[in-house]
Design a protein around this motif. Sequence first.
Motif, mmCIF file in Angstrom:
data_model
loop_
_atom_site.group_PDB
_atom_site.id
_atom_site.type_symbol
_atom_site.label_atom_id
_atom_site.label_comp_id
_atom_site.label_asym_id
_atom_site.label_seq_id
_atom_site.Cartn_x
_atom_site.Cartn_y
_atom_site.Cartn_z
ATOM 1 N N TYR A 596 0.842 -1.195 0.000
ATOM 2 C CA TYR A 596 0.000 0.000 0.000
ATOM 3 C C TYR A 596 0.877 1.244 0.000
ATOM 4 O O TYR A 596 2.001 1.224 0.512
ATOM 5 C CB TYR A 596 -0.908 0.020 1.235
ATOM 6 N N ASP A 597 0.339 2.328 -0.549
ATOM 7 C CA ASP A 597 1.050 3.598 -0.637
ATOM 8 C C ASP A 597 0.484 4.621 0.347
ATOM 9 O O ASP A 597 -0.542 4.382 0.977
ATOM 10 C CB ASP A 597 0.957 4.165 -2.055
ATOM 11 N N THR A 598 1.146 5.746 0.403
ATOM 12 C CA THR A 598 0.871 6.921 1.240
ATOM 13 C C THR A 598 1.344 6.687 2.666
ATOM 14 O O THR A 598 1.536 5.551 3.109
ATOM 15 C CB THR A 598 -0.606 7.370 1.241
ATOM 16 N N LYS A 599 1.524 7.771 3.380
ATOM 17 C CA LYS A 599 2.074 7.716 4.728
ATOM 18 C C LYS A 599 1.207 6.907 5.677
ATOM 19 O O LYS A 599 1.711 6.244 6.594
ATOM 20 C CB LYS A 599 2.252 9.139 5.260
ATOM 21 N N ASN A 600 -0.097 6.909 5.454
ATOM 22 C CA ASN A 600 -1.015 6.173 6.322
ATOM 23 C C ASN A 600 -1.458 4.836 5.732
ATOM 24 O O ASN A 600 -2.275 4.143 6.330
ATOM 25 C CB ASN A 600 -2.266 7.023 6.615
ATOM 26 N N GLY A 601 -0.932 4.485 4.560
ATOM 27 C CA GLY A 601 -1.316 3.225 3.932
ATOM 28 C C GLY A 601 -2.749 3.210 3.425
ATOM 29 O O GLY A 601 -3.415 2.175 3.457
ATOM 30 N N ARG A 602 -3.223 4.319 2.902
ATOM 31 C CA ARG A 602 -4.628 4.420 2.473
ATOM 32 C C ARG A 602 -4.854 3.850 1.083
ATOM 33 O O ARG A 602 -5.915 3.304 0.803
ATOM 34 C CB ARG A 602 -5.089 5.887 2.494
ATOM 35 N N ILE A 604 -4.022 1.518 -2.381
ATOM 36 C CA ILE A 604 -3.338 0.345 -2.934
ATOM 37 C C ILE A 604 -2.158 0.846 -3.756
ATOM 38 O O ILE A 604 -2.256 1.832 -4.481
ATOM 39 C CB ILE A 604 -4.292 -0.474 -3.822
ATOM 40 N N GLY A 605 -1.010 0.189 -3.631
ATOM 41 C CA GLY A 605 0.195 0.632 -4.316
ATOM 42 C C GLY A 605 -0.012 0.850 -5.793
ATOM 43 O O GLY A 605 -0.701 0.077 -6.467
#
Length: 667
Positions: A596-602, A604-605
């Motif tokens: 997963y992407d973004t700092k908070n894992g929001r 899907i990569g």
Amino acid sequence: MSSSNCIGICGMRPCCRILMGYRYRSSSVFGSQGPKLSDAVVDNLSKLRSRSLGYIRAIDPNRRGFNVSDSDWGHRPGVCTSGVNRVGNGSKRGVLVIRNVASDFRNHSTSVDSQVNGKSFESIYIQGGLNMQPLVIERIETGHGDVVKEEESRVEVNGANVNVNIGDSKGLNDSKVERELSEIEKEAWRLLQDSVVDYCGNPVGTLAAIDPADKTPLNYDQVFIRDFVPSALAFLLNGEAEIVKNFLLHTLQLQSWEKTVDCYSPGQGLMPASFKVRTAPLDGSDGKFEEVLDPDFGESAIGRVAPVDSGLWWIILLRAYGKITGDYTLQERVDVQTGIRLILNLCLTDGFDMFPTLLVTDGSCMIDRRMGIHGHPLEIQALFYSALRCSREMLIVNDGTKNLVAAVNNRLSALSFHIREYYWVDMKKINEIYRYKTEEYSTDAINKFNIYPDQIPSWLVDWIPEEGGYLIGNLQPAHMDFRFFTLGNLWSIVSSLGTQKQNEGILNLMETKWDDFVAQMPLKICYPALEYEEWRIITGADPKNTPWSYHNGGSWPTLLWQFTLACIKMGKTELAEKAVALAEKRLSMDQWPEYYDTKNGRFIGKQSRLHQTWTIAGYLTSKMLLENPEKASLLFWEEDYELLETCVCALNKTSRKKCSRQSQIQV
């Protein structure tokens, strides 16, 4: 092909080939220089080229065929189907394998003679492996009227129930316990089954991903050693041992073959990063095919980096197989013992390094792209320490191995001291580094690595809590990588590379900084991400490793099983349960992404594969470990106080060396 040039070293069903270099390595593992191939043989081999490398038989095509779990040794011709990966609508495409089984399997056993005047540990001589006829294989289509029924060895999900109990060495258990599965667990088991790869009718591993929408799978359609570990544990914990045993033996076969990149070959003992089951035309036959194993030792990888962690994971999995199944005969086999020694020999080879840590290039482990981890990354050191402890348990001690065992003990002692003393940081240690004097020239120097205080990053000063700490990502002269690398820290807990106090501090830090490590999807592969100019310089402006994506601060659900194992060991099961419950809310809905992407894992990569197998297996393994926490003790190590009391420095009679090893015995 001249059958006199075919040698096998493994007791697997010998119906297929392995794609490899033209010649046997001039390796003492075979006792002497490998046989030189004739011009006719080379000509035949060249017909099968698919890359710059040629192919050579690695298993006798007509040796006694048998299944590792098969007790039928009758002298009869056999037919086995080798199922091609069943993905999607369930249609099958198979290969009919016709074997000749004429000789007694004892004629193909291995024996070891120690070499007195050789650098290698032993020579293996193959008996009865010559003068065989080639295998005949015909491609067939299988539909509703299959010609041959495929032998299944899978985890069975019947309705709503699944076996979640530990089986015996055969994968059987007289008192199986069944429980009601959730819908997400049922789906996960089905997907894990779909990822299974067969070789000559036997399961040998799982694909990296089975994304049905992926039109360019690259190497995600291969079996990776590191990726298969959580799958193997899921199968073992569910009483399914055959696939793991097959995997261990087949990858062992690949170890001793020549690997060449641009006319240069790496050291003996290197395990492949991955392998693929392919079909190739049979020599001199029209329309007939055979299955082959095509390994990748890094010659096809991005950056052409050798997979240092593959051999370490292989040893760790070998120990886990014995611990969970109770079948220790596998690790006692001559070929398996030799495989362990070759890996250790590669890792323990003397070099120019002054430290007990392994020196590796960037991209040589799970983080397989340029991320500034070259040198002595924590992940490699933690796996190295674990593999040494595994080998210490599994090696058969005799006159030929006592020196190796002594070397393992010495390295364990030095490595644990080095990591505990120099990689650990907490508020107290950071303040100490902040006050370091530099350019100290003395055997009594405090700042031994000449670390400049200005290297302490600004984010760390405000981020590190009063309680807790962690092991830094890398240490070299004048360089400390203060990033938190999750796999290395978790595996340091699992293997007891860190002290009890340090292990507690790592989990305390992760609990305190939950929103940084977990947030909406566990777990960050590293923290923090490289950004701006630092990202451009260190990654080379890698478009896949942009900030908070992929290896650069992405969230990887596969790390769940290692987090769970560490939490169970340290008595913080509630943390693992919280992380698993959080992952359950999204994994199935998001189709089991790789990361997963973004700092908070929001999100899907952006390049994440779906139906990623080690995401699926990591979740299942975590669930089973939480349900059977007593089984987790089979997979982790407690402190070894004998190692702490044994220090190489005590053997040195000079007064030039001082050691503070004793300070660690109390913590």
